[in-house]
Design an enzyme around this catalytic site. Structure first.
Site, PDB file in Angstrom:
ATOM      1  N   GLU A 150      -1.281  20.628  26.421  1.00  0.00           N
ATOM      2  CA  GLU A 150      -2.568  21.137  26.908  1.00  0.00           C
ATOM      3  C   GLU A 150      -3.459  21.598  25.758  1.00  0.00           C
ATOM      4  O   GLU A 150      -3.897  22.752  25.689  1.00  0.00           O
ATOM      5  CB  GLU A 150      -2.346  22.274  27.903  1.00  0.00           C
ATOM      6  CG  GLU A 150      -1.691  21.824  29.195  1.00  0.00           C
ATOM      7  CD  GLU A 150      -1.553  22.937  30.221  1.00  0.00           C
ATOM      8  OE1 GLU A 150      -1.517  22.632  31.425  1.00  0.00           O
ATOM      9  OE2 GLU A 150      -1.493  24.114  29.811  1.00  0.00           O
ATOM     10  N   CYS A 158     -11.068  27.898  15.708  1.00  0.00           N
ATOM     11  CA  CYS A 158     -10.666  28.940  14.778  1.00  0.00           C
ATOM     12  C   CYS A 158     -11.789  29.110  13.768  1.00  0.00           C
ATOM     13  O   CYS A 158     -12.383  28.120  13.328  1.00  0.00           O
ATOM     14  CB  CYS A 158      -9.356  28.585  14.091  1.00  0.00           C
ATOM     15  SG  CYS A 158      -8.879  29.755  12.793  1.00  0.00           S
ATOM     16  N   GLU A 305       1.735  17.439  35.192  1.00  0.00           N
ATOM     17  CA  GLU A 305       2.014  18.779  35.693  1.00  0.00           C
ATOM     18  C   GLU A 305       1.200  19.032  36.954  1.00  0.00           C
ATOM     19  O   GLU A 305       0.022  18.696  37.018  1.00  0.00           O
ATOM     20  CB  GLU A 305       1.642  19.872  34.678  1.00  0.00           C
ATOM     21  CG  GLU A 305       2.627  20.118  33.583  1.00  0.00           C
ATOM     22  CD  GLU A 305       2.249  21.347  32.756  1.00  0.00           C
ATOM     23  OE1 GLU A 305       1.635  22.284  33.332  1.00  0.00           O
ATOM     24  OE2 GLU A 305       2.541  21.357  31.561  1.00  0.00           O
TER      25      GLU A 305
END
Length: 644
Positions: A150, A158, A305
C-alpha cells in the site's frame, strides 16, 4: 496464462503465522484446505523477523510456512517483506524515517515509516529483496511477488534534506537548469526567482501559500520517488526470478500516486478495497475504483485485500450483514478481478488490527464469519471459468493525475469545493445504474474505440481530446492551465476551445448551499460566465447575475457543461442516445455488469428485486437455467452464462 500459475480464481488472504505459535499452523493449513483457499499472502511485515540483526537472516520459520502451504496445495503471494524497516535499521540510521513539512522526524512504532529518498533505506530494501529472491526462487509454493505494501498509505512524502536533494535531481532532469525551472514555475511572481537549482527546497511549511507549480511538481516527484523504490526491488526480482510476476497492492482511487504510471511498471494490477458496510451507496464508489483497476492495464486484475466484515480504522467499524461479504466479493469478480483475497486469514489477538475481521474469526469455526468463508470458497470454485475473461466498454471516463493534483491545490483556486472523485462519481453513478460498462482512461490514450467519452474535469489540459470523433462531454473548469500550471493564452478552455466552440470569460463559483437554476435543472458549487463562439446553446442559467447566460453548449458531437448539475441524467440520456449506447435495465439497487460472456446481477438492497433477464442462460452459482423475469433475493447474485 492467468495472473499466476494457479488455475481458476484466487481465494485466500494475508497470513501472519509469525503472530502465532507453530502448533497453530497445522490447524491453519487444515482449515484453509477445507475452505478452498488456494493462495496466501505471507511475509508482508516480516522484515524484523527475517533479518533480526544487520546481515543475519532467519529464514527457517518462513521455510516451514512455505513448505506447509505447498503440502496443502496452497500457493504463496510472497512479499519481499520491505514494507516496514526493522527497529535496528531505524536506530542505526535515524535518517531512514520521514520528516514532516514542519520539520519533525517521525518516530518508529507504527508501520511503513520510511523516507522514500533515503539511499540507506533503498540499499537495505534491495539487499533484502535479493536475499528473498535467491532463497525462494525455486520454491514450488512461490506463485507471485508482492513488493512493499500500500505505497503512500502512511508515507507519501518526506521533507528531509535527502528528499530535497532527490527533488532537485528530479527537477534537473525535467528542466535542466534554473532558467528552465523559473520559466515553468513562473518564479517572477512573489520574488521567487532562483539562480541555481541548489536553492530549491521541498514545499515545507511557509508563511503563506506556496507556488502551486512547485506543489504540482512535488506531487509528481513524490509519486515517482516511491515508484523508484518499487522499480529497484522489481529489477532484483526480474533478474533472479524472471518468470514470476510482480505486483504491489494499490489503494483504489488514490490521490497521491499516478496509477497509470505505476500500473505500467507492474505485471498485473492488484488492489485493496474496503467499502463501508454502513454506507448504502458504497458499492457504487467501489465499482468505480474496480473499473479503474481493470482499465489500468486493460486486463484482469486481483482484489488482494478486502474485509470479510468490519475493519478496524473507521470512527465506527460496522460489520457486514449476512450476505454482504459474498456480494462484495462477487462484485469485484464482475468488474474484472481474477480472485478474492482478504485481510486477513486468522483474526489477530493483539495490535492495532485485533478487531479487524478475518476469514477465521476469534470465535473459530462456530462463527457466522467462518460459514461465510466456506460458502464463498464453494462459490468461487463454481465460477472458475470466469477467470481470464474480459469485456469491452463503449463509454470512458477521463482521469488524469496531473490534472487532479492541479485542481485540488490548496489556497490558490477560485473554489476549493471542486473534488475530482465527486465529479467522477456524478457521471459514473447514473451509468452504473443503467448497467453500462465504463472504462477509465488517461487523456492521451487512444479513445477511438469508445462511443462516448466523458471528461468531468480536465483542469490541466493539452490537445489530447482534439482528435476524438465520438460523442464527447467535458465538465467545467477544464482546459484552464498547461502542464506547468500556467493559464493558457486567451483563457479557458485553452486547447479545447476550437473543439468546444466556447470561451470562458469568468469563473463564477457558488457559495455553499446556493443553487442556480438552469433550464431543466439546477447547478451547485460552480458556474461560469460562458461566451459561445460557434457552439449551440442547450441550456441557460435562470435568475441572478447569470440570468440568460449559456450554461450548457454543444458543437458537433462535443457537449460542454459550465456548471455542476444536481442531476446529469437529462444530458447523459441525450448523449447516450446520440452515441447509441445501451445498458441493461435493472431495478434500483441492482447492479448489472457484463464480463465477457458472463452477466453478473447483484442485489445490493435488503429487499427482493424482480429482474427481467436479457437472455436465457445458466446461473453458474446454482447451476440452473434461467430466463424471463426472476426474483433476486436480498444481497444475492446470479452469474448468468448465455445459452445460445
Amino acid at each position: 496464462m492467468g495472473l499466476t500459475r494457479v488455475p481458476g480464481l484466487l481465494f485466500g488472504g494475508d497470513y501472519n503465522p509469525e503472530q502465532w505459535p507453530e502448533e497453530v499452523w497445522a490447524e491453519d493449513m487444515r482449515l484453509m484446505a477445507e475452505a478452498g483457499v488456494n493462495m496466501a499472502t505471507v511475509a508482508v511485515f516480516s522484515w524484523s523477523r527475517l533479518e533480526p540483526r544487520r546481515g543475519e537472516y532467519d529464514f527457517g520459520w518462513l521455510d516451514r510456512v512455505l513448505d506447509l502451504l505447498h503440502e496443502h496445495g496452497i500457493a504463496a503471494d510472497l512479499a519481499t517483506a520491505t514494507a516496514t524497516p526493522p527497529p535496528w535499521l531505524v536506530r542505526e540510521h535515524p535518517s531512514v524515517m520521514p520528516v514532516s513539512a514542519d520539520g519533525v522526524r517521525l518516530e518508529f512504532g507504527s508501520r511503513q515509516g520510511y523516507c522514500p529518498s533515503s539511499p540507506v533505506f533503498k540499499d537495505h530494501v534491495v539487499r533484502l529483496a535479493e536475499a528473498m529472491a535467491e532463497r525462494y526462487k525455486d520454491h514450488p509454493a512461490l506463485a507471485m511477488w508482492h513488493i512493499g505494501n500500500e505505497y503512500a498509505d502512511h508515507t507519501l512524502e518526506c521533507f528531509c534534506e535527502e528528499s530535497a536533494r532527490h527533488f532537485r535531481r528530479w527537477l534537473a532532469e525535467r528542466y535542466k537548469d534554473a532558467d528552465g525551472l523559473n520559466a515553468a514555475w513562473g518564479t517572477s511572481c512573489w520574488g521567487q526567482h532562483y539562480t541555481d537549482l541548489a536553492q530549491v527546497e521541498p514545499p515545507r511549511t511557509a508563511p503563506g501559500p506556496v507556488n502551486p507549480a512547485q506543489l504540482l511538481d512535488w506531487r509528481r516527484f513524490c509519486s515517482d520517488a516511491l515508484l523508484e523504490l518499487f522499480e529497484a526491488e522489481k529489477a532484483v526480482l526480474r533478474r533472479v526470478t524472471p518468470e514470476v510476476k510482480v505486483t504491489t497492492n494499490f489503494m483504489s482511487i488514490l490521490h497521491g500516486l499516478d496509477y497509470w504510471k505505476w500500473a505500467a511498471a507492474e505485471d498485473f494490477v492488484s488492489d485493496d478495497a474496503y467499502p463501508d458496510p454502513a454506507d448504502p451507496r458504497s458499492h457504487v464508489a467501489v465499482a468505480l475504483s474496480y473499473d479503474l483497476m481493470r482499465s489500468l492495464k486493460r486486463q484482469p486484475w486481483l482484489l488482494l485485500e478486502s474485509a470479510p466484515s468490519a475493519v478496524s480504522w473507521r470512527e465506527v467499524n460496522a460489520p457486514k450483514p449476512p450476505g454482504m461479504m459474498r456480494l462484495h466479493s462477487l462484485q469485484a469478480l464482475a468488474h474484472g478481478s481474477d480472485g478474492v483475497m482478504f485481510f486477513q486469514w486468522r483474526q489477530a489477538k493483539y495490535g492495532p488490527e485485533k478487531f479487524h475481521s478475518a476469514m477465521l474469526p476469534h470465535g473459530g469455526t462456530a462463527t457466522r464469519g467462518w460459514q461465510d468463508t466456506l460458502r464463498l470458497g464453494a462459490d468461487l470454485r463454481k465460477l472458475g471459468e470466469v477467470a481470464g475473461s474480459h469485456g469491452d466498454a463503449e463509454v470512458a471516463l477521463v482521469l488524469d493525475w496531473d490534472s487532479w493534483w492541479g485542481l485540488e491545490a490548496p489556497e490558490s483556486m477560485p473554489s476549493n469545493r471542486l473534488k475530482l472523485k465527486d465529479l467522477l462519481l456524478a457521471w459514473y453513478a447514473p451509468l452504473h445504474a443503467r448497467g453500462i460498462a465504463v472504462d477509465l482512461t488517461p487523456p492521451g490514450r487512444d479513445l477511438s474505440g469508445y462511443k462516448l467519452v466523458i471528461a468531468p474535469n480536465l483542469y490541466l489540459a493539452g490537445d489530447e481530446l482534439a482528435t476524438y470523433r465520438g460523442e464527447l462531454v467535458v465538465g467545467p473548469f477544464s482546459g484552464v492551465v498547461d502542464a506547468n500550471d500556467q493559464v493558457h493564452d486567451g483563457g479557458a478552455p485553452g486547447p479545447l476551445r476550437e473543439l468546444l466552440g466556447v470561451a470562458v470569460d469568468e469563473w463564477w463559483p457558488l457559495p455553499d448551499g446556493v443553487r442556480r437554476p438552469v433550464d431543466g435543472g439546477s447547478a451547485h458549487t460552480w458556474a461560469e460566465w460562458l461566451r459561445p463562439i460557434d457552439a449551440e446553446v442547450l441550456a441557460r442559467y435562470r435568475g441572478g447575475d447569470l440570468d440568460g447566460r449559456p450554461a450548457i453548449t454543444r458543437k458537433g458531437r462535443a457537449t460542454y457543461l459550465s456548471c455542476l448539475l444536481d442531476d446529469v441524467t437529462p444530458i447523459l440520456d441525450d448523449v447516450l442516445a446520440r452515441a447509441a449506447v445501451k445498458g441493461v435495465e435493472v431495478p434500483e439497487g441492482v447492479e448489472a455488469v457484463r464480463r465477457g460472456a458472463y452477466l453478473f446481477l447483484l442485489n445490493h438492497t435488503a429487499e427482493t428485486r424482480r429482474v427481467t433477464l436479457p437472455h436465457r442462460g445458466e446461473d453458474l452459482l446454482t447451476q440452473t437455467t434461467l430466463h424471463g423475469e426472476i426474483e433476486l433475493a436480498p444481497r444475492d447474485a446470479i452469474v448468468l452464462k448465455e445459452i445460445r
